[in-house]
Design a protein around this motif. Structure first.
Motif, PDB file in Angstrom:
ATOM      1  N   PRO A 101       4.840   0.545   5.562  1.00  0.00           N
ATOM      2  CA  PRO A 101       4.686  -0.901   5.714  1.00  0.00           C
ATOM      3  C   PRO A 101       5.656  -1.634   4.785  1.00  0.00           C
ATOM      4  O   PRO A 101       6.154  -1.057   3.812  1.00  0.00           O
ATOM      5  CB  PRO A 101       3.246  -1.158   5.317  1.00  0.00           C
ATOM      6  CG  PRO A 101       2.839   0.012   4.493  1.00  0.00           C
ATOM      7  CD  PRO A 101       3.689   1.168   4.947  1.00  0.00           C
ATOM      8  N   GLU A 103       7.102  -4.132   1.880  1.00  0.00           N
ATOM      9  CA  GLU A 103       6.636  -4.472   0.531  1.00  0.00           C
ATOM     10  C   GLU A 103       5.776  -5.722   0.612  1.00  0.00           C
ATOM     11  O   GLU A 103       5.949  -6.553   1.506  1.00  0.00           O
ATOM     12  CB  GLU A 103       7.826  -4.723  -0.396  1.00  0.00           C
ATOM     13  CG  GLU A 103       8.740  -3.521  -0.578  1.00  0.00           C
ATOM     14  CD  GLU A 103       8.119  -2.466  -1.451  1.00  0.00           C
ATOM     15  OE1 GLU A 103       7.370  -2.815  -2.393  1.00  0.00           O
ATOM     16  OE2 GLU A 103       8.378  -1.281  -1.176  1.00  0.00           O
ATOM     17  N   THR A 104       4.880  -5.928  -0.344  1.00  0.00           N
ATOM     18  CA  THR A 104       3.961  -7.069  -0.313  1.00  0.00           C
ATOM     19  C   THR A 104       4.705  -8.392  -0.206  1.00  0.00           C
ATOM     20  O   THR A 104       4.312  -9.259   0.554  1.00  0.00           O
ATOM     21  CB  THR A 104       3.106  -7.107  -1.595  1.00  0.00           C
ATOM     22  OG1 THR A 104       2.830  -5.784  -2.014  1.00  0.00           O
ATOM     23  CG2 THR A 104       1.814  -7.819  -1.335  1.00  0.00           C
ATOM     24  N   GLY A 105       5.799  -8.529  -0.891  1.00  0.00           N
ATOM     25  CA  GLY A 105       6.563  -9.777  -0.862  1.00  0.00           C
ATOM     26  C   GLY A 105       7.312 -10.006   0.435  1.00  0.00           C
ATOM     27  O   GLY A 105       7.764 -11.115   0.720  1.00  0.00           O
ATOM     28  N   GLU A 106       7.475  -8.968   1.245  1.00  0.00           N
ATOM     29  CA  GLU A 106       8.232  -9.085   2.481  1.00  0.00           C
ATOM     30  C   GLU A 106       7.397  -9.520   3.683  1.00  0.00           C
ATOM     31  O   GLU A 106       7.911  -9.879   4.700  1.00  0.00           O
ATOM     32  CB  GLU A 106       8.883  -7.739   2.810  1.00  0.00           C
ATOM     33  CG  GLU A 106       9.928  -7.307   1.816  1.00  0.00           C
ATOM     34  CD  GLU A 106      10.502  -5.955   2.180  1.00  0.00           C
ATOM     35  OE1 GLU A 106      10.318  -5.506   3.311  1.00  0.00           O
ATOM     36  OE2 GLU A 106      11.133  -5.348   1.311  1.00  0.00           O
ATOM     37  N   VAL A 107       6.060  -9.458   3.554  1.00  0.00           N
ATOM     38  CA  VAL A 107       5.180  -9.787   4.671  1.00  0.00           C
ATOM     39  C   VAL A 107       5.202 -11.288   4.913  1.00  0.00           C
ATOM     40  O   VAL A 107       5.016 -12.082   4.021  1.00  0.00           O
ATOM     41  CB  VAL A 107       3.726  -9.308   4.400  1.00  0.00           C
ATOM     42  CG1 VAL A 107       2.819  -9.701   5.523  1.00  0.00           C
ATOM     43  CG2 VAL A 107       3.702  -7.804   4.159  1.00  0.00           C
ATOM     44  N   GLN A 108       5.454 -11.657   6.173  1.00  0.00           N
ATOM     45  CA  GLN A 108       5.444 -13.072   6.536  1.00  0.00           C
ATOM     46  C   GLN A 108       4.187 -13.358   7.336  1.00  0.00           C
ATOM     47  O   GLN A 108       3.783 -12.573   8.172  1.00  0.00           O
ATOM     48  CB  GLN A 108       6.656 -13.408   7.382  1.00  0.00           C
ATOM     49  CG  GLN A 108       7.962 -13.206   6.655  1.00  0.00           C
ATOM     50  CD  GLN A 108       9.139 -13.488   7.562  1.00  0.00           C
ATOM     51  OE1 GLN A 108       8.989 -13.897   8.690  1.00  0.00           O
ATOM     52  NE2 GLN A 108      10.325 -13.247   7.051  1.00  0.00           N
ATOM     53  N   SER A 109       3.571 -14.493   7.046  1.00  0.00           N
ATOM     54  CA  SER A 109       2.360 -14.838   7.791  1.00  0.00           C
ATOM     55  C   SER A 109       2.598 -15.911   8.800  1.00  0.00           C
ATOM     56  O   SER A 109       3.601 -16.500   8.907  1.00  0.00           O
ATOM     57  CB  SER A 109       1.254 -15.262   6.839  1.00  0.00           C
ATOM     58  OG  SER A 109       1.733 -16.122   5.845  1.00  0.00           O
TER      59      SER A 109
END
Length: 109
Positions: A101, A103-109
């Motif tokens: 998955p 990285e946490t900072g790369e997830v867009q909502s």
């Protein structure tokens, strides 16, 4: 995809590059070259010599198997428990792995 078809596709894509379709051709060439190298390295394992385990299967539990009908995707459990009932003579891993998955900072909502 057979090695001959992969080679043919590579030749067509290299021609695309010559005619100015560089970006598309580069992406497609990379994919085909990877597929070609995977296909060349694929080793078929005889069910008489070794039955597959869960560790041999891909992230969905599948293997490539060979029987009288040809090559197809099969669940590893079927091949492990009763290959002869289904006429499966050989198997090989698919090479499919689940991607990590983002990285946490790369997830867009």
């Amino acid at each position: 995809m057979s090695n001959d078809k992969i080679r043919e596709a590579l030749e067509h894509l290299e021609n695309w590059q010559l005619h100015g379709f560089d970006e598309m051709a580069e992406a497609a060439l990379g994919c085909l070259k990877a597929a070609h190298s995977i296909e060349e390295k694929r080793e078929w394992i005889s069910c008489k010599e070794q039955l597959p385990t869960r560790d041999d299967a891909d992230c969905e539990g599948n293997l490539w198997c060979l029987n009288g009908a040809g090559v197809g995707l099969w669940r590893w459990e079927v091949v492990n428990t009763s290959p002869h009932d289904w006429g499966v003579t050989h198997w090989t891993p698919t090479g499919l792995t689940r991607p990590a998955p983002p990285e946490t900072g790369e997830v867009q909502s």
